[in-house]
Scaffold this motif. Structure first.
Motif, mmCIF file in Angstrom:
data_model
loop_
_atom_site.group_PDB
_atom_site.id
_atom_site.type_symbol
_atom_site.label_atom_id
_atom_site.label_comp_id
_atom_site.label_asym_id
_atom_site.label_seq_id
_atom_site.Cartn_x
_atom_site.Cartn_y
_atom_site.Cartn_z
ATOM 1 N N ASP A 145 44.933 -8.242 27.803
ATOM 2 C CA ASP A 145 44.893 -7.385 26.490
ATOM 3 C C ASP A 145 44.189 -6.142 27.239
ATOM 4 O O ASP A 145 44.453 -4.796 27.006
ATOM 5 C CB ASP A 145 43.947 -7.769 25.473
ATOM 6 C CG ASP A 145 43.979 -6.795 24.272
ATOM 7 O OD1 ASP A 145 45.202 -6.290 23.822
ATOM 8 O OD2 ASP A 145 42.891 -6.428 23.941
ATOM 9 N N LEU A 146 43.061 -6.197 27.773
ATOM 10 C CA LEU A 146 42.421 -5.094 28.648
ATOM 11 C C LEU A 146 43.443 -4.051 29.538
ATOM 12 O O LEU A 146 43.208 -3.124 29.438
ATOM 13 C CB LEU A 146 41.104 -5.278 29.433
ATOM 14 C CG LEU A 146 39.978 -5.922 28.222
ATOM 15 C CD1 LEU A 146 38.792 -6.409 29.277
ATOM 16 C CD2 LEU A 146 39.473 -4.666 27.417
ATOM 17 N N ARG A 180 46.077 -1.794 28.047
ATOM 18 C CA ARG A 180 45.641 -0.560 27.530
ATOM 19 C C ARG A 180 45.644 0.476 28.565
ATOM 20 O O ARG A 180 45.100 1.707 28.596
ATOM 21 C CB ARG A 180 44.092 -0.804 27.280
ATOM 22 C CG ARG A 180 43.943 -1.631 25.934
ATOM 23 C CD ARG A 180 42.524 -1.688 25.553
ATOM 24 N NE ARG A 180 42.040 -3.040 24.697
ATOM 25 C CZ ARG A 180 41.066 -3.222 24.246
ATOM 26 N NH1 ARG A 180 39.944 -2.394 24.585
ATOM 27 N NH2 ARG A 180 40.706 -4.351 23.606
ATOM 28 N N THR A 181 46.293 0.226 29.877
ATOM 29 C CA THR A 181 46.286 0.976 31.076
ATOM 30 C C THR A 181 47.668 1.153 31.095
ATOM 31 O O THR A 181 48.416 0.854 30.597
ATOM 32 C CB THR A 181 45.295 0.391 32.190
ATOM 33 O OG1 THR A 181 46.087 -0.789 32.708
ATOM 34 C CG2 THR A 181 44.115 0.014 32.104
ATOM 35 N N SER A 182 47.808 1.756 32.480
ATOM 36 C CA SER A 182 49.181 1.975 32.608
ATOM 37 C C SER A 182 49.325 2.022 34.382
ATOM 38 O O SER A 182 48.328 2.075 34.898
ATOM 39 C CB SER A 182 49.920 3.412 32.306
ATOM 40 O OG SER A 182 49.111 4.605 33.036
#
Length: 278
Positions: A28-29, A32-34
């Protein structure tokens, strides 16, 4: 279902996750990035498989050849998102990160946590890291209860956030300590060219003799008008090095860095001349 090694051997210090909520929280963490993902120590894929479902390229670096073979078999279906997972048989401590921007994730073997963190922080290119490390390491890196030398040295370029405690029973075999979920994010509070001198300065303050920050700086010939003003404004005179926050370290370095401004020291024990940073 979480997959575990069938033979239970443990020579690489691996503790395999058995609670699926932990990989879910880590993924999940990461979600939140790409960008592409580099996984450290995938084991049998408890984190790798849900990572693959994000639909982003994954390079998984595993030191244990047995787990490399098992994970490759597990990912053998090349018709789904696992087709984008590249499992490499290598020691992360000797692995070159990709040049393009990427995100790092890993259940870090507890016995090599410090070595892996030091290598990771020296690597360019990655933007975020989501790491499962020893609980005390996670707390110290996040500055809970006071910063450590390593944290303070890297704070201008990385933020460290604690995202929860993972009980020892969530692993197999169970380690002697709980784990902690740590997120590291790259930032630039100081220019990269300041790093070597700034880190020497932080080490000098942490190891310097004196009763509180003002006394340490005075003994080193660094307590000039700018530093004195900052210390008074932030009420840091009797503070210890571990008590300073990241912005306070950055501000202090701005006051004392070589060439920042003409300097007038106050009460230095250096014969009236400023002592250079070691």
């Amino acid at each position: 279902m979480t997959h575990l090694p069938s033979d239970g051997r443990h020579e690489h210090g691996q503790n395999f996750l058995t609670d699926p909520r932990v990989p879910a929280a880590m993924v999940d963490l990461v979600a939140r990035t790409s960008g592409p993902i580099l996984e450290i120590g995938p084991g049998d894929g408890a984190i790798t498989v849900p990572l693959a479902r994000l639909g982003r390229p994954v390079v998984a670096v595993e030191i244990d050849g047995r787990h490399v073979a098992r994970l490759r078999r597990r990912l053998a279906d090349r018709t789904g998102p696992t087709a984008r997972v590249d499992v490499r048989h290598a020691d992360y401590l000797h692995f070159a990160h990709p040049a393009e921007p990427h995100v790092v994730v890993g259940n870090v073997p507890f016995h090599v946590t410090t070595a892996i963190l030091r290598k990771l922080l020296d690597e360019p290119g990655w933007s975020h890291a989501v790491l499962l490390v020893q609980w005390e390491v996670a707390r110290r890196r996040a500055g809970v209860g006071g910063a450590t030398l390593l944290t303070a040295q890297w704070w201008p370029w990385f933020s460290f956030e604690l995202h929860g405690r993972v009980p020892a029973r969530a692993f197999r075999p169970s380690p002697g300590t709980d784990g902690g979920l740590l997120r590291v994010t790259r930032r630039a509070l100081l220019p990269a060219e300041d790093r070597a001198a700034y880190q020497r300065f932080v080490a000098d303050v942490f190891t310097g003799r004196g009763r509180g920050l003002a006394d340490v700086l005075r003994r080193r010939g660094l307590l000039d008008d700018a530093a004195s003003s900052l210390i008074a404004r932030e009420r840091l005179g009797s503070a210890l090095a571990r008590d300073l926050t990241a912005p306070q370290w950055v501000a202090l370095w701005g006051a004392v860095r070589p060439g920042s401004a003409p300097r007038r020291t106050a009460g230095a024990r250096t014969g009236g001349q400023r002592r250079g940073l070691r």
